[in-house]
Design an enzyme around this catalytic site. Structure first.
Site, PDB file in Angstrom:
ATOM      1  CG  ASP A   5      -2.078   0.941   1.115  1.00 25.13           C
ATOM      2  OD1 ASP A   5      -2.104   1.718   0.143  1.00 25.13           O
ATOM      3  OD2 ASP A   5      -2.962   0.909   1.985  1.00 25.13           O
ATOM      4  CG  ASP A 102      -3.548   3.736  -3.348  1.00 22.90           C
ATOM      5  OD1 ASP A 102      -4.364   2.904  -3.805  1.00 22.90           O
ATOM      6  OD2 ASP A 102      -3.813   4.507  -2.419  1.00 22.90           O
ATOM      7  CD  GLU A 103      -5.746  -1.038  -2.051  1.00 19.64           C
ATOM      8  OE1 GLU A 103      -5.504  -1.771  -1.060  1.00 19.64           O
ATOM      9  OE2 GLU A 103      -6.793  -0.375  -2.164  1.00 19.64           O
TER      10      GLU A 103
END
Length: 336
Positions: A5, A102-103
């Protein structure tokens, strides 16, 4: 299972481009003007210390942190940074499932996942200048929650052995997948904590939440998740457009015109993707901040503007209250 993350991603991308902002409170959202209506997309950790968080109105963020630097979301810059991060993750001997900008989840083999997590953090930083947190778990649920607990820029392991020690006394909405509404319904049943939910009778919950959701909530509280990491490319399940209006729309004829306009833009996105929509959802945020949604299935999967606009108007017609509106959105959903 590992969950990677990126920390304060959208804000971090801006700080990379403007090093003079490092350490300062940075708020990214809307067009970057806190005097206008809009919501926070991401706040830097320095801004979060003032109570600024994602989804907060920009005007409220400006009151809480008047010294913050406000910037618009630069989608192209975020797309480029995210692509570089995911390319770096795919260099590892692992199955990679991208969840968004973002992950991502990684399924890895080996006896030292902490070492792998540390290597991931180092390579991402070297390739992009961005920091990330890596959660380690026996399944995706555990890894996801571990990354949240390990922020910022950390590595944390959460397994069945320490699940209740770490999460047992936390409220049920600490779990991935349980939101405020579900937590409120659970509280009404006398279920306030993760431990209490784990001990609940699945049959009782099935009566309250449905035969699938009820037992799933219990498994969630017990840290159980058998979903695999899937390495196929991430494919969006929907396309949407929305607008926050600087002045409330009092005239619902104008609301209708705006919904038609948004539906037209969504139809263009759907046609460009060559994936027919099966359902159209309209979102209305009344002034000051109450949000409602209604949807309408299309008679047949379609990319046609007229069909999508008609479904949007049918969804809009389901709103009983014609109060002043501050935000409208139209979403086209694809078959999974």
């Amino acid at each position: 299972m590992l969950h990677v993350d990126l920390d304060q991603f959208v804000a971090a991308v801006e700080v990379l481009r403007r090093p003079e902002l490092r350490g300062r409170p940075v708020v990214v959202g809307g067009d970057g003007d806190p005097t206008k209506r809009g919501v926070v997309s991401t706040a830097s950790y320095a801004a979060r210390a003032y109570g600024v968080h994602s989804g907060l109105p920009l005007r409220t963020a400006a009151r809480r942190c008047p010294d913050a630097v406000f910037l618009p979301v630069d989608r192209e810059a975020c797309d480029a940074a995210s692509s570089e991060v995911m390319a770096t993750l795919r260099e590892f001997d692992a199955v990679v499932q991208v969840l968004g900008w973002d992950e991502a989840f990684l399924a890895v083999e080996g006896d030292d996942p902490e070492a792998t997590a540390g290597e991931i953090r180092g390579r991402v930083r070297e390739a992009t200048g961005l920091e990330c947190t890596v959660g380690i778990g026996g399944n995706k649920l555990q890894a996801k929650l571990a990354s949240g607990l390990g922020k910022p820029a950390g590595v944390l392991r959460l397994t069945g052995e320490d699940w209740f020690e770490v999460l047992g006394e936390r409220p049920t909405d600490a779990l991935w997948g349980i939101g405020p509404k579900t937590a409120k319904r659970l509280t009404a049943m006398g279920v306030d904590t993760v431990t209490q939910l784990a001990a609940a009778d699945p049959h009782d919950l099935a009566e309250r939440f449905g035969p699938t959701t009820g037992p799933w909530l219990v498994r969630l509280a017990r840290g159980q998740d058998d979903s695999p990491v899937v390495g196929t490319p991430h494919v969006a399940r929907s396309r949407s457009r929305e607008t926050t209006y600087q002045h409330d729309l009092d005239d619902w004829d104008e609301v209708q015109r705006q919904v038609l306009y948004l539906a037209q833009r969504v139809a263009s996105d759907v046609a460009a993707e060559r994936r027919p929509a099966i359902r159209i959802v309209v979102k209305v945020r009344y002034a000051p901040f109450a949000t409602r949604t209604h949807g309408r299935a299309l008679p047949a999967p379609s990319t046609e503007v007229k069909a999508i606009q008609q479904a949007a108007l049918a969804a809009l017609a389901q709103f009983a209250e014609q109060r002043p509106v501050r935000l409208l959105g139209v979403r086209a959903e694809f078959a999974r």
